[in-house]
Motif scaffolding. Structure first.
Motif, PDB file in Angstrom:
ATOM      1  N   ASP A 148       0.876  -1.177   0.000  1.00 44.27           N
ATOM      2  CA  ASP A 148       0.000   0.000   0.000  1.00 44.27           C
ATOM      3  C   ASP A 148       0.916   1.230   0.000  1.00 44.27           C
ATOM      4  N   ILE A 149       0.763   2.082  -0.962  1.00 39.08           N
ATOM      5  CA  ILE A 149       1.735   3.161  -1.161  1.00 39.08           C
ATOM      6  C   ILE A 149       1.664   4.222  -0.073  1.00 39.08           C
ATOM      7  N   ASP A 150       0.469   4.484   0.449  1.00 37.29           N
ATOM      8  CA  ASP A 150       0.354   5.501   1.498  1.00 37.29           C
ATOM      9  C   ASP A 150       0.972   5.006   2.802  1.00 37.29           C
ATOM     10  N   GLU A 151       0.725   3.741   3.126  1.00 35.44           N
ATOM     11  CA  GLU A 151       1.338   3.182   4.333  1.00 35.44           C
ATOM     12  C   GLU A 151       2.852   3.129   4.195  1.00 35.44           C
ATOM     13  N   ALA A 152       3.309   2.741   3.014  1.00 35.27           N
ATOM     14  CA  ALA A 152       4.747   2.649   2.778  1.00 35.27           C
ATOM     15  C   ALA A 152       5.418   4.010   2.965  1.00 35.27           C
ATOM     16  N   CYS A 153       4.780   5.040   2.467  1.00 32.08           N
ATOM     17  CA  CYS A 153       5.346   6.387   2.586  1.00 32.08           C
ATOM     18  C   CYS A 153       5.505   6.770   4.060  1.00 32.08           C
ATOM     19  N   ALA A 154       4.455   6.553   4.833  1.00 29.63           N
ATOM     20  CA  ALA A 154       4.510   6.883   6.261  1.00 29.63           C
ATOM     21  C   ALA A 154       5.612   6.086   6.960  1.00 29.63           C
ATOM     22  N   ALA A 155       5.799   4.842   6.538  1.00 30.36           N
ATOM     23  CA  ALA A 155       6.830   4.014   7.170  1.00 30.36           C
ATOM     24  C   ALA A 155       8.231   4.544   6.896  1.00 30.36           C
ATOM     25  N   GLN A 156       8.479   4.978   5.664  1.00 29.63           N
ATOM     26  CA  GLN A 156       9.811   5.491   5.344  1.00 29.63           C
ATOM     27  C   GLN A 156      10.130   6.731   6.196  1.00 29.63           C
ATOM     28  N   VAL A 157       9.118   7.587   6.371  1.00 32.74           N
ATOM     29  CA  VAL A 157       9.311   8.784   7.208  1.00 32.74           C
ATOM     30  C   VAL A 157       9.719   8.356   8.622  1.00 32.74           C
ATOM     31  N   ALA A 158       9.043   7.366   9.145  1.00 30.83           N
ATOM     32  CA  ALA A 158       9.346   6.911  10.503  1.00 30.83           C
ATOM     33  C   ALA A 158      10.767   6.351  10.599  1.00 30.83           C
ATOM     34  N   TYR A 159      11.181   5.538   9.616  1.00 32.54           N
ATOM     35  CA  TYR A 159      12.536   4.981   9.634  1.00 32.54           C
ATOM     36  C   TYR A 159      13.586   6.091   9.735  1.00 32.54           C
ATOM     37  N   LEU A 160      13.382   7.123   8.958  1.00 38.67           N
ATOM     38  CA  LEU A 160      14.373   8.207   8.935  1.00 38.67           C
ATOM     39  C   LEU A 160      14.342   9.022  10.222  1.00 38.67           C
ATOM     40  N   GLU A 161      13.128   9.286  10.698  1.00 40.61           N
ATOM     41  CA  GLU A 161      13.014  10.083  11.931  1.00 40.61           C
ATOM     42  C   GLU A 161      13.715   9.395  13.112  1.00 40.61           C
ATOM     43  N   ASP A 162      13.670   8.077  13.111  1.00 37.57           N
ATOM     44  CA  ASP A 162      14.143   7.348  14.283  1.00 37.57           C
ATOM     45  C   ASP A 162      15.604   6.928  14.220  1.00 37.57           C
ATOM     46  N   HIS A 163      16.273   7.138  13.101  1.00 37.14           N
ATOM     47  CA  HIS A 163      17.597   6.523  12.971  1.00 37.14           C
ATOM     48  C   HIS A 163      18.682   7.277  13.746  1.00 37.14           C
ATOM     49  N   GLU A 164      19.573   6.484  14.363  1.00 36.48           N
ATOM     50  CA  GLU A 164      20.645   7.047  15.185  1.00 36.48           C
ATOM     51  C   GLU A 164      21.617   7.951  14.442  1.00 36.48           C
ATOM     52  N   LEU A 165      21.840   7.649  13.140  1.00 38.63           N
ATOM     53  CA  LEU A 165      22.859   8.415  12.405  1.00 38.63           C
ATOM     54  C   LEU A 165      22.325   9.729  11.845  1.00 38.63           C
ATOM     55  N   GLY A 183       6.726  13.295   4.296  1.00 33.22           N
ATOM     56  CA  GLY A 183       6.515  12.383   3.178  1.00 33.22           C
ATOM     57  C   GLY A 183       5.321  12.780   2.342  1.00 33.22           C
ATOM     58  N   TYR A 184       5.435  12.545   1.041  1.00 30.81           N
ATOM     59  CA  TYR A 184       4.320  12.799   0.125  1.00 30.81           C
ATOM     60  C   TYR A 184       4.183  11.639  -0.856  1.00 30.81           C
ATOM     61  N   VAL A 185       2.967  11.444  -1.341  1.00 31.75           N
ATOM     62  CA  VAL A 185       2.744  10.505  -2.444  1.00 31.75           C
ATOM     63  C   VAL A 185       2.489  11.331  -3.705  1.00 31.75           C
ATOM     64  N   TYR A 186       3.285  11.078  -4.746  1.00 31.07           N
ATOM     65  CA  TYR A 186       3.065  11.751  -6.028  1.00 31.07           C
ATOM     66  C   TYR A 186       2.121  10.888  -6.848  1.00 31.07           C
ATOM     67  N   GLU A 187       1.030  11.510  -7.303  1.00 29.94           N
ATOM     68  CA  GLU A 187       0.061  10.751  -8.098  1.00 29.94           C
ATOM     69  C   GLU A 187       0.412  10.862  -9.577  1.00 29.94           C
ATOM     70  N   VAL A 188       0.840   9.769 -10.183  1.00 26.69           N
ATOM     71  CA  VAL A 188       1.165   9.852 -11.616  1.00 26.69           C
ATOM     72  C   VAL A 188      -0.084  10.080 -12.446  1.00 26.69           C
ATOM     73  N   GLU A 189      -1.244   9.717 -11.912  1.00 26.42           N
ATOM     74  CA  GLU A 189      -2.484   9.890 -12.677  1.00 26.42           C
ATOM     75  C   GLU A 189      -2.973  11.329 -12.668  1.00 26.42           C
ATOM     76  N   LEU A 240       0.866  16.102  -5.794  1.00 23.59           N
ATOM     77  CA  LEU A 240       1.312  15.475  -4.551  1.00 23.59           C
ATOM     78  C   LEU A 240       0.150  15.398  -3.567  1.00 23.59           C
ATOM     79  N   ARG A 241       0.139  14.335  -2.742  1.00 23.18           N
ATOM     80  CA  ARG A 241      -0.823  14.303  -1.636  1.00 23.18           C
ATOM     81  C   ARG A 241      -0.066  13.893  -0.380  1.00 23.18           C
ATOM     82  N   ARG A 242      -0.635  14.180   0.775  1.00 18.76           N
ATOM     83  CA  ARG A 242      -0.078  13.660   2.007  1.00 18.76           C
ATOM     84  C   ARG A 242      -0.511  12.200   2.125  1.00 18.76           C
TER      85      ARG A 242
END
Lengths: 194, 194, 194, 194, 194, 194, 194, 194
Positions: free
Chosen positions: C141-158, C167-173, C177-179
């Motif tokens: 699911d692209i919206d869930e995936a987007c939110a997950a990537q944001v979380a990975y980056l926010e939480d990383h030690e480095l 994060g945004y989802v770009y709609e090719v159709e 952009l959407r949130r």
């Protein structure tokens, strides 16, 4: 930060895409009622951009029950405060006599028009004793017709009293608008009288 | 000689200015029936230039008796051979329940709507037993509504059988047209199933 | 004198050409992480000019160890203060099931993927007990995936805590952009509920 | 008829919006692997339009396991037949010594880097005995580095043998591409030898 | 009145057409000394418009007696206050050894160059014991040459002391100007030393 | 494949940047000799693009030993086959008498000009018994001067016989070129004689 | 409201279309008297836009009774306050001797010109003892002629004294205007006298 | 060679600058006779470029003795083969009665107009028994006036019989040309009669 700029753009798109659900009116709070003729550049003639105004167009730019329905909805529910009527010269509604039009429609229907359903999604709609020619609404004089449509809209019960109604005739021969009755082209060919 | 070139331009202007009287059809022999919404760039969306097509627009892009009148005139008298219906997402006809609309109009009329003249220039027009809500024509689903308008026009007695009728939904959220039922935006967010 | 103007231009070119050596950050202090899909106009969609932002792109716009490496470098050494993730609809990472992808790669490798070197310039890199399918990172699911990537980056030690991640989802159709989760296209086709 | 033209446009949009699901490759069947530096106008430098090529970008334009993953997917599943690597002068990967980079990252992590999760969504990923400096992949000479990335891709098992791989160095000081090793700027300042 | 506007334009034209007779200097009070090479867009590189500067150009952009003559005239009689020297990479003056040039000229002259008239309109001009190779002025290093031309002009008796002299090397490979000795292209390809 | 297109562009840049070393002539095989006046748009007046022609410019557009040097080099070594001389009206070389110029230079030199080094990088250069006024080369009549420069170049031993030499006068008052002696502006003000 | 903006545009059009009847003068209150030659861009040369000035043009830009009639009307009735006369070089009125012109006209008339009606709509118009050559008005010197036309207009009884009259010669060879007698092109070809 | 191209340009300029002396006609061999009104874009309305046509303009676009003089010269000596007359609506010649004009001119002259010199450079010119009102040539109907001017020119002895004469009325209210008598604007406002 860049995301603030992007968020604002995302929000603006949402406002556009869900304008009606969000209760946002047209930018000029305007309804235009115009003829459907292919030569009328409605938006350019009135200086309108996309988003500025709703544009009702039918054969002749005449005030029908559909105009009343559409105008009542937008003035009562979408905050529209102004109506502009645009009729035009060389209108197709002036290009044939009543008889010719009725005969042509009867030929298409293959007989009398009495049994023809006038509104396919509202079969109960009926014009009673009125003639089909009255329903068709051919026009004798475009300036008089324009003034009459303004009056119909100004006086109707379903349209709030504080809605402004104005009418113009678009001249296809000059690409210009005039006020009904002000035929400048007719006044500039001969000697000024003393 | 230069005057031959000028004469041709004079003639061309006359053809434009007296097109209807001279029996010249629209350049694409096309009638568009669309919603009056301010966000629909009808001509741009369909790739039309001034002169190409007549454009009927009302609240919702619904087939009313006024649409039948306008379409019957242009297909029978002006050589129009094609009709395109354009409905759109976030239509104002979907933004309220039937009850709310009827109540709002009654408030404006100051009482029951039974005595309101629906057509000020054709007072004989009547909707019989139909309800005002039916006359207002709110919409439940825009893709189904679009398909229905196409069917109404294809089947009507006053419109010649060989007139082509096609329908599209204009997406205000994407600025694109789709065929009714083909909601591409709904199909591209999740994993393809095996 | 003219040479002062020329000197300033010479200096400006030097700043551009030796930006990294001189310790000059990107103009917007921004890193974008996006999918490598050919339909995503990353700069235009975010309103960025040349020089504004570093742009990381991989298959799916997913947070991998390479993203962490790249983001850690720019946030710790190049003064980058903001990260924007851009995923998109109809992503190739959603266009096949896990099994089909693994089978295709095995066919290319001519057997099991266990012995394939995942990183040719860092052969020590290993995914341990994780499956190749996990390494490939297909998306449900692209919206869930987007939110997950944001979380990975926010939480990383480095990555420093004060780095903003959006994060945004770009709609090719639609080219918009959407949130994540705000699928406006799904909300504008049917009647508003009371 | 106009609807045929509109139908073609509707179909074209569908092809664009569902390109991956429909199995349509990029227009040039090309993957670009480039540095994420903000000064590299990847598309302009290679003469590419939107839709022509997928563009992978990371810190340094280095071939990592993520590049292999992304390249393996597009060459095996999306009909990509060509890879172009673009490295560039004044790369951030040349702007500090290994020690300084490792120290900086340790400072951010608040201690040893041994326990840092390199890939937050694939915690099993491990670099074994390799040093963090190897994982970071700093660069000594940009022309040699470019040639090496080409070799890594040409030789990898997961990338089909008939995929063409080419490398270029983008000069930020001139806005021009060169082939690795062909430093024209170094050859034009002194007298030609007999 | 319109004639006042026209009179001003007539006067402005007269100032342009009789600028030298009226004692009006160049707009930037600038003399450029540049190479005659076809790849040097002198005006664009320095940001000059028509009327801004006098532009001396010869083979190599070298300071000859003709440069001294021209510079002495404009600085003493036309109010010029600044000189900019523009040399360039890949100059033809670096593309052959001295011997080859002398031999080529002898071949053209059909024998020794001793008797060739160096200046057809000033036959008395003589280079005494200097060799023809010295007169030809080939170049070993373009940055050193540029600095030397600046020094020649700064020190000459016929050029007023308060005239500013600046030199630049135009890089034909990058389309950019540099200050002599500042070869940025040579500094951005390798690892920064600790 | 895209890399073939990119390779061609890389090659084209190399041809431009190392044109002289590779022995590539100017695009039009042309040398222009013109005055250094700030009002002469040399390239525009002759319809030349960057790369078309080498452009020698000095005070007055006069043939000096530096012109001979420059012209001999390009015609013998760079395949130049044509020379065009451009002089112009209102030239600074006509704006003062010989005496005034010599006096001005003496004032600058602080005494007699006999001991002034005419060529700082070739101190052996000497004008023998010629006067400084001859060296300065003031002009009496621009059309005659233009014709004389053409003759000097056509007759010189160091310039191959098959080089074409043509001269024009650029009129600063009209922005047009004329052939020497063809002063059209002088011929259009009075009655044609019978 | 939008109709206010439209009303203003309608009014502006009316002012333009009925300018003379409404007593609105030209925007610059200017009459230009110019030659009818096809090479004179009258409006561009004087910097005039449509609406700025009335433009009288005849053979030679000479002051005839028709000029007096036209100038008297506009200065007395249309508030014109300025007259500009534009003559030009290479005028057709200078391209033949008097005798040749008279002979040519006699050939066309098939005999003596005595009986030819000079003014077909005012047959009473007569030139008395004046010769046809005087009526034709050939020109000897364009600058003198220009000054004479200015004087004729300044002195005439039917033109109010406070009307400003100015004259210019348009040079077809340069595309520039000059004041009568100021032939700049004649002054820039030779040495300035001491 | 470049000088061939330059020579051609020099020759072309000479043809333009000495067109009349060289006997070169206008590009369209056309004379336009038009009103001097500031609202008439004569060249644009007829599609003419600079060089195409001579343009005679006076008050009203009326055929006077000056028109005959100008037309006789160009048709007999400059190879002109076509005349186009352009009158226009709202002409100043229709904006006052005869009496008012005569009174106004008498007021300016300070008494009777009998002694006023009608042509200051041809004092012998006399209108005999004709009235000043006839000389002024006010207009009653613009379409009739246009047709009359065409007839005057077609019939005149000094204009060759094979010269074509055509007339148009320019409508200032529409920016369009019409043929005399074809007032399209008057025909498009009312119902077509059966």
């Amino acid at each position: 930060a860049v995301h603030e700029r992007v968020d604002a753009a995302v929000e603006e798109r949402d406002d556009w895409a869900r304008r009606r659900r969000k209760g946002i009116p047209t930018d000029e709070r305007l309804l235009v009622v115009a003829c459907m003729d292919e030569r009328i550049p409605v938006e350019a003639a009135l200086g309108l951009e996309l988003g500025d105004a709703q544009v009702y167009r039918n054969a002749g730019g005449k005030v029908t029950d559909d105009v009343i329905r559409s105008a009542a909805l937008t003035t009562n529910f979408f905050e529209t405060e102004e109506i502009i009527v645009v009729n035009h010269t060389d209108c197709g509604m002036m290009s044939a006599p009543d008889d010719a039009v009725v005969e042509g429609l009867e030929a298409q229907a293959g007989g009398s028009l009495d049994d023809v359903e006038l509104d396919p999604s509202l079969p109960e709609l009926d014009i009673g004793d009125a003639s089909i020619a009255e329903w068709v609404r051919m026009t004798d004089d475009i300036d008089e017709a324009c003034a009459a449509q303004v009056a119909y809209l100004e006086d109707h019960e379903l349209i709030p009293d504080d809605v402004t109604v104005t009418g113009y005739v678009y001249e296809v021969e000059s690409g210009e608008l005039r006020r009904p009755g002000e035929r400048v082209a007719a006044q500039v060919n001969e000697r000024v009288e003393e």
